[in-house]
Structures are given as structure tokens and as C-alpha cells.
Design a protein around this motif. Structure first.
Motif, PDB file in Angstrom:
ATOM      1  N   SER A   8      21.385 -18.681  18.608  1.00 41.31           N
ATOM      2  CA  SER A   8      20.565 -17.569  18.137  1.00 41.31           C
ATOM      3  C   SER A   8      19.853 -17.934  16.842  1.00 41.31           C
ATOM      4  O   SER A   8      18.853 -17.326  16.477  1.00 41.31           O
ATOM      5  CB  SER A   8      21.433 -16.322  17.918  1.00 41.31           C
ATOM      6  OG  SER A   8      22.380 -16.548  16.883  1.00 41.31           O
ATOM      7  N   GLU A   9      20.362 -18.956  16.150  1.00 41.44           N
ATOM      8  CA  GLU A   9      19.751 -19.389  14.893  1.00 41.44           C
ATOM      9  C   GLU A   9      18.503 -20.237  15.123  1.00 41.44           C
ATOM     10  O   GLU A   9      17.668 -20.381  14.244  1.00 41.44           O
ATOM     11  CB  GLU A   9      20.765 -20.189  14.071  1.00 41.44           C
ATOM     12  CG  GLU A   9      20.175 -20.915  12.907  1.00 41.44           C
ATOM     13  CD  GLU A   9      20.977 -20.726  11.638  1.00 41.44           C
ATOM     14  OE1 GLU A   9      20.580 -21.296  10.628  1.00 41.44           O
ATOM     15  OE2 GLU A   9      21.981 -20.019  11.655  1.00 41.44           O
ATOM     16  N   ASN A  57      14.977 -21.120  16.465  1.00 35.22           N
ATOM     17  CA  ASN A  57      13.711 -20.560  16.928  1.00 35.22           C
ATOM     18  C   ASN A  57      12.768 -21.727  17.165  1.00 35.22           C
ATOM     19  O   ASN A  57      12.343 -22.395  16.231  1.00 35.22           O
ATOM     20  CB  ASN A  57      13.144 -19.609  15.869  1.00 35.22           C
ATOM     21  CG  ASN A  57      11.859 -18.934  16.307  1.00 35.22           C
ATOM     22  OD1 ASN A  57      11.064 -19.501  17.053  1.00 35.22           O
ATOM     23  ND2 ASN A  57      11.634 -17.721  15.834  1.00 35.22           N
ATOM     24  N   ARG A  58      12.468 -22.000  18.426  1.00 42.19           N
ATOM     25  CA  ARG A  58      11.654 -23.172  18.737  1.00 42.19           C
ATOM     26  C   ARG A  58      10.284 -23.097  18.081  1.00 42.19           C
ATOM     27  O   ARG A  58       9.718 -24.131  17.699  1.00 42.19           O
ATOM     28  CB  ARG A  58      11.506 -23.335  20.256  1.00 42.19           C
ATOM     29  CG  ARG A  58      10.698 -24.566  20.652  1.00 42.19           C
ATOM     30  CD  ARG A  58      10.821 -24.914  22.125  1.00 42.19           C
ATOM     31  NE  ARG A  58      10.380 -23.843  23.001  1.00 42.19           N
ATOM     32  CZ  ARG A  58      10.403 -23.897  24.334  1.00 42.19           C
ATOM     33  NH1 ARG A  58      10.851 -24.975  24.933  1.00 42.19           N
ATOM     34  NH2 ARG A  58      10.001 -22.891  25.076  1.00 42.19           N
ATOM     35  N   ASP A  59       9.747 -21.888  17.933  1.00 43.10           N
ATOM     36  CA  ASP A  59       8.431 -21.743  17.303  1.00 43.10           C
ATOM     37  C   ASP A  59       8.437 -22.210  15.850  1.00 43.10           C
ATOM     38  O   ASP A  59       7.389 -22.527  15.291  1.00 43.10           O
ATOM     39  CB  ASP A  59       7.967 -20.286  17.365  1.00 43.10           C
ATOM     40  CG  ASP A  59       7.655 -19.830  18.787  1.00 43.10           C
ATOM     41  OD1 ASP A  59       7.434 -20.711  19.638  1.00 43.10           O
ATOM     42  OD2 ASP A  59       7.637 -18.614  19.042  1.00 43.10           O
ATOM     43  N   ILE A  60       9.636 -22.239  15.249  1.00 45.50           N
ATOM     44  CA  ILE A  60       9.772 -22.739  13.875  1.00 45.50           C
ATOM     45  C   ILE A  60      10.276 -24.177  13.881  1.00 45.50           C
ATOM     46  O   ILE A  60       9.740 -25.043  13.198  1.00 45.50           O
ATOM     47  CB  ILE A  60      10.735 -21.852  13.064  1.00 45.50           C
ATOM     48  CG1 ILE A  60      10.171 -20.425  12.940  1.00 45.50           C
ATOM     49  CG2 ILE A  60      10.987 -22.453  11.682  1.00 45.50           C
ATOM     50  CD1 ILE A  60      11.132 -19.450  12.296  1.00 45.50           C
ATOM     51  N   GLN A  70      16.625 -26.291  23.368  1.00 43.36           N
ATOM     52  CA  GLN A  70      16.889 -25.474  22.187  1.00 43.36           C
ATOM     53  C   GLN A  70      17.804 -26.183  21.194  1.00 43.36           C
ATOM     54  O   GLN A  70      17.700 -25.987  19.992  1.00 43.36           O
ATOM     55  CB  GLN A  70      17.504 -24.131  22.604  1.00 43.36           C
ATOM     56  CG  GLN A  70      17.489 -23.102  21.472  1.00 43.36           C
ATOM     57  CD  GLN A  70      17.811 -21.716  21.960  1.00 43.36           C
ATOM     58  OE1 GLN A  70      18.199 -21.527  23.110  1.00 43.36           O
ATOM     59  NE2 GLN A  70      17.662 -20.730  21.104  1.00 43.36           N
ATOM     60  N   HIS A  99      17.694 -26.402   9.471  1.00 44.14           N
ATOM     61  CA  HIS A  99      18.072 -26.866  10.812  1.00 44.14           C
ATOM     62  C   HIS A  99      19.202 -27.887  10.736  1.00 44.14           C
ATOM     63  O   HIS A  99      20.133 -27.857  11.537  1.00 44.14           O
ATOM     64  CB  HIS A  99      16.862 -27.483  11.505  1.00 44.14           C
ATOM     65  CG  HIS A  99      15.644 -26.612  11.541  1.00 44.14           C
ATOM     66  ND1 HIS A  99      15.596 -25.418  12.216  1.00 44.14           N
ATOM     67  CD2 HIS A  99      14.427 -26.771  10.954  1.00 44.14           C
ATOM     68  CE1 HIS A  99      14.394 -24.873  12.063  1.00 44.14           C
ATOM     69  NE2 HIS A  99      13.671 -25.680  11.294  1.00 44.14           N
TER      70      HIS A  99
END
Length: 257
Positions: free
Chosen positions: A9-10, A12-15, A136, A169
């Protein structure tokens, strides 16, 4: 199979994916401005060329695993046959190429990989070394490796590797690596939860774990990331631990086997 245990949940592929691209681009800017890739890095026996060859080979193998899992079986068999020397042998082969060819190979591979990771479903499983992974999880793993091997090159060249929020990350993987750390050390994973509080490069605090956990780790995100990627010994950081399990974890912390 190894379970990295990351709370996805941590992620975010867009980030995370643009962060991976930027991390690679910044390292590219550094190495492409230096002509001597034969300089030895902190990794024993590895030059700058070895570091880039390792990253290029890993990117290529992720692409194979994503596109043709059966073909990736051949890489797994080679790794098994080579044993603990596999990474060195692959890096040796890549480092033997002219630096211009190796740089072009790395650029092409990481561009193709970023495109592939952007398109494939986040939960799509594909084979990896000793595990089944998903895009992910692979995105932050590639960022972690790029950052860590890049750190070796920055250290070699005496350049400043400025910390950024991309470290989040890497830090998240470090926290997720608690079970992996104890597994690798052949120790039982402590049953009690950990609290990790890290000071981000922006000055904010990044936290993981329950507020009331008795096993606690404090320090800078940079020190934590340097420690879990084995780029610095614990003694070279200002990390602090409260509780025997937390102290032991910092001593054996890792994000890879």
C-alpha cells in the motif's frame, strides 16, 4: 521462496517509477562525465564499469522475466551453476566491454524496463531469484539497487550523492526487510513489532510501525538507507536503537541476500 513482506500500500507506481527513472538519469550524468571506468569502487574487485555492468544485467534480466518467464529459467540455471560467483562473473563480462558500449547498453535497457514496468499490471507475478515478484515490488527494488550501486560510484569519485525524497522507497524496503535480515543471519524473527522513525532529507519524519512499540530505531533516512544496503557499517552512522531486538536488527540489517 523468499517473501520480502513489503506493505505494498506504500508503493505508488506513479511516484516510484519516475523516481527510478530520475535516479538512473542522475547516475548516468555522473558516470558519463568521467572517462576512466577502471577506477576501483568500495565493492571488492569491482570498478565503476563493474557497477554499471551489474545494473545493466539486472535490468535486462527483469525484462526477460517479464516478457518470457520460461527464458528466464536459463538465467536461473546459470546462477545456480555459478553459485556465489555469479554476480562477479556477470559484472566481469560487462566490464570487459568498451565503456561507450556498456553505457549504451545500460541506457537502452533501463529505458525499455521503465516502459515495461509502466504497462504491465501491478499484481502480475513473474519469476525472480528465489522468489515470485510483481512490478509493484520490482520498481522500488530497481530504485534501491540503482541508488546503492550508484553510492559506490559517488564514493569512488568523491562526488556528493545528495539525499532526496526518493530515499523513502529504499527506507520502506529496509523496514520490510526485517524478516529477511533475521532469515539471512539464521536467527528467528522477533515476534514484537518495531517502530522506525527517520528524518527525511526535507526535515519531516517518516514512520513505520506502532507508536507504542518497544523496539525502536531512530536516525536519518540517509544513514538508514546506507546501513540496510550495506554501504556503511553501523558504526559509521548516527542511528540509534532502543531494545535488544532493534539493536540486533541494525547490526544485521539488509534488503537483499
Amino acid at each position: 521462496m523468499l517473501d520480502y513482506g513489503l506493505d505494498l500500500s506504500e508503493v505508488n507506481r506513479d511516484i516510484a517509477l519516475p523516481d527510478l527513472v530520475i535516479e538512473g538519469r542522475e547516475l548516468d550524468d555522473l558516470v558519463s562525465s568521467h572517462s576512466d571506468w577502471t577506477l576501483p569502487t568500495p565493492a571488492a574487485g569491482w570498478t565503476i564499469a563493474h557497477q554499471i555492468a551489474h545494473l545493466a544485467a539486472a535490468d535486462a534480466n527483469v525484462l526477460i522475466a517479464l516478457r518470457d518467464p520460461q527464458a528466464f529459467d536459463a538465467e536461473l540455471k546459470r546462477a545456480d551453476a555459478d553459485g556465489p560467483d555469479h554476480a562477479d562473473l556477470v559484472a566481469d563480462a560487462g566490464a570487459a566491454l568498451p565503456s561507450s558500449d556498456l553505457l549504451r547498453q545500460w541506457r537502452t535497457g533501463r529505458t525499455e524496463l521503465a516502459a515495461a514496468l509502466a504497462e504491465i499490471p501491478l499484481t502480475h507475478e513473474f519469476p525472480w531469484y528465489g522468489s515470485q515478484l510483481t512490478p509493484q515490488l520490482m520498481v522500488p527494488l530497481r530504485l534501491m539497487e540503482t541508488w546503492a550501486h550508484g553510492q559506490d560510484i559517488y564514493d569512488t569519485l568523491g562526488a556528493t550523492h545528495a539525499p532526496t525524497t526518493r530515499l523513502r522507497h529504499v527506507a520502506a524496503l529496509g523496514v520490510a526487510g526485517i524478516p529477511l535480515s533475521f532469515y539471512a543471519a539464521q536467527l528467528p524473527t522477533p515476534p514484537n513489532p518495531f517502530r522506525v522513525e527517520l528524518t527525511a532529507p526535507t526535515g519531516e519524519t517518516w514512520t513505520w510501525g506502532p507508536d507504542d512499540a518497544r523496539q525502536r530505531v531512530h536516525g536519518s533516512a540517509l544513514d538508514f538507507c546506507l546501513r540496510v544496503t550495506h554501504r556503511r557499517p553501523l558504526s559509521a552512522t548516527a542511528l540509534t536503537a532502543t531494545g535488544p531486538d532493534a539493536q540486533q536488527w541494525l547490526e544485521i540489517a539488509r534488503v537483499f541476500l
